[in-house]
Design a protein around this motif. Structure first.
Motif, PDB file in Angstrom:
ATOM      1  N   VAL A   1       1.967   6.539  -7.023  1.00  0.00           N
ATOM      2  CA  VAL A   1       0.968   7.461  -7.562  1.00  0.00           C
ATOM      3  C   VAL A   1       1.429   8.905  -7.408  1.00  0.00           C
ATOM      4  O   VAL A   1       1.325   9.715  -8.343  1.00  0.00           O
ATOM      5  N   LEU A   2       1.937   9.244  -6.230  1.00  0.00           N
ATOM      6  CA  LEU A   2       2.419  10.612  -6.023  1.00  0.00           C
ATOM      7  C   LEU A   2       3.612  10.918  -6.926  1.00  0.00           C
ATOM      8  O   LEU A   2       3.700  12.013  -7.491  1.00  0.00           O
ATOM      9  N   TRP A   3       4.539   9.972  -7.082  1.00  0.00           N
ATOM     10  CA  TRP A   3       5.715  10.187  -7.924  1.00  0.00           C
ATOM     11  C   TRP A   3       5.310  10.353  -9.387  1.00  0.00           C
ATOM     12  O   TRP A   3       5.808  11.233 -10.080  1.00  0.00           O
ATOM     13  N   TYR A   4       4.398   9.512  -9.859  1.00  0.00           N
ATOM     14  CA  TYR A   4       3.945   9.617 -11.243  1.00  0.00           C
ATOM     15  C   TYR A   4       3.251  10.961 -11.475  1.00  0.00           C
ATOM     16  O   TYR A   4       3.454  11.612 -12.492  1.00  0.00           O
ATOM     17  N   GLY A   5       2.439  11.364 -10.524  1.00  0.00           N
ATOM     18  CA  GLY A   5       1.774  12.654 -10.647  1.00  0.00           C
ATOM     19  C   GLY A   5       2.761  13.809 -10.659  1.00  0.00           C
ATOM     20  O   GLY A   5       2.601  14.773 -11.408  1.00  0.00           O
ATOM     21  N   TYR A   6       3.794  13.686  -9.852  1.00  0.00           N
ATOM     22  CA  TYR A   6       4.823  14.723  -9.811  1.00  0.00           C
ATOM     23  C   TYR A   6       5.614  14.773 -11.115  1.00  0.00           C
ATOM     24  O   TYR A   6       5.916  15.847 -11.636  1.00  0.00           O
TER      25      TYR A   6
ATOM     26  N   PHE B   1       0.828  -1.199   0.000  1.00  0.00           N
ATOM     27  CA  PHE B   1       0.000   0.000   0.000  1.00  0.00           C
ATOM     28  C   PHE B   1       0.865   1.254   0.000  1.00  0.00           C
ATOM     29  O   PHE B   1       0.621   2.196  -0.759  1.00  0.00           O
ATOM     30  N   ALA B   2       1.887   1.279   0.842  1.00  0.00           N
ATOM     31  CA  ALA B   2       2.778   2.438   0.892  1.00  0.00           C
ATOM     32  C   ALA B   2       3.500   2.622  -0.446  1.00  0.00           C
ATOM     33  O   ALA B   2       3.640   3.752  -0.936  1.00  0.00           O
ATOM     34  N   GLY B   3       3.931   1.523  -1.043  1.00  0.00           N
ATOM     35  CA  GLY B   3       4.589   1.611  -2.345  1.00  0.00           C
ATOM     36  C   GLY B   3       3.668   2.140  -3.430  1.00  0.00           C
ATOM     37  O   GLY B   3       4.071   2.958  -4.262  1.00  0.00           O
ATOM     38  N   ALA B   4       2.429   1.681  -3.422  1.00  0.00           N
ATOM     39  CA  ALA B   4       1.463   2.170  -4.415  1.00  0.00           C
ATOM     40  C   ALA B   4       1.177   3.649  -4.211  1.00  0.00           C
ATOM     41  O   ALA B   4       1.074   4.413  -5.180  1.00  0.00           O
TER      42      ALA B   4
END
Length: 100
Positions: free
Chosen positions: A32-37, A25-28
């Motif tokens: 998501v935050l990294w991809y959005g960034y 869950f933490a990795g996902a």
């Protein structure tokens, strides 16, 4: 696969995977935050975005993470209880979520 999990007579065999679920869950969440960034361009001041209110964003993420984490940990907690205390665990968990 989901049907097979629903046929288990007890969730005790799934307890060791609770920590793996938390890590996944933490990795996902980080992915998501990294991809959005990475996929966004330069962002101007948030005052310019009138269609998006950021005031409740932290509350949304906090509530979502609390809820998902509680579900991931409930199997491990129930597994560690004595059999006599396991009967009251679902009511205690429901009361805790209702209070929060």
């Amino acid at each position: 696969p989901v049907l097979g999990l629903s046929l288990l007579p007890s969730a005790e065999s799934l307890a060791p995977f609770s920590t793996a679920g938390n890590v996944a869950f933490a990795g996902a969440f980080v992915a998501v935050l990294w991809y959005g960034y990475q996929s966004t361009g330069p962002i101007g001041p948030m005052d310019e975005y009138t269609y998006f209110d950021t005031g409740g964003l932290s509350t949304f993420f906090g509530t979502a993470i609390f809820t998902i984490t509680a579900h991931c940990e409930s199997i491990a907690i129930e597994h560690s209880l004595k059999p006599s205390a396991r009967k009251a665990y679902p009511r205690t968990l429901d009361a805790t979520f209702a209070a929060v």
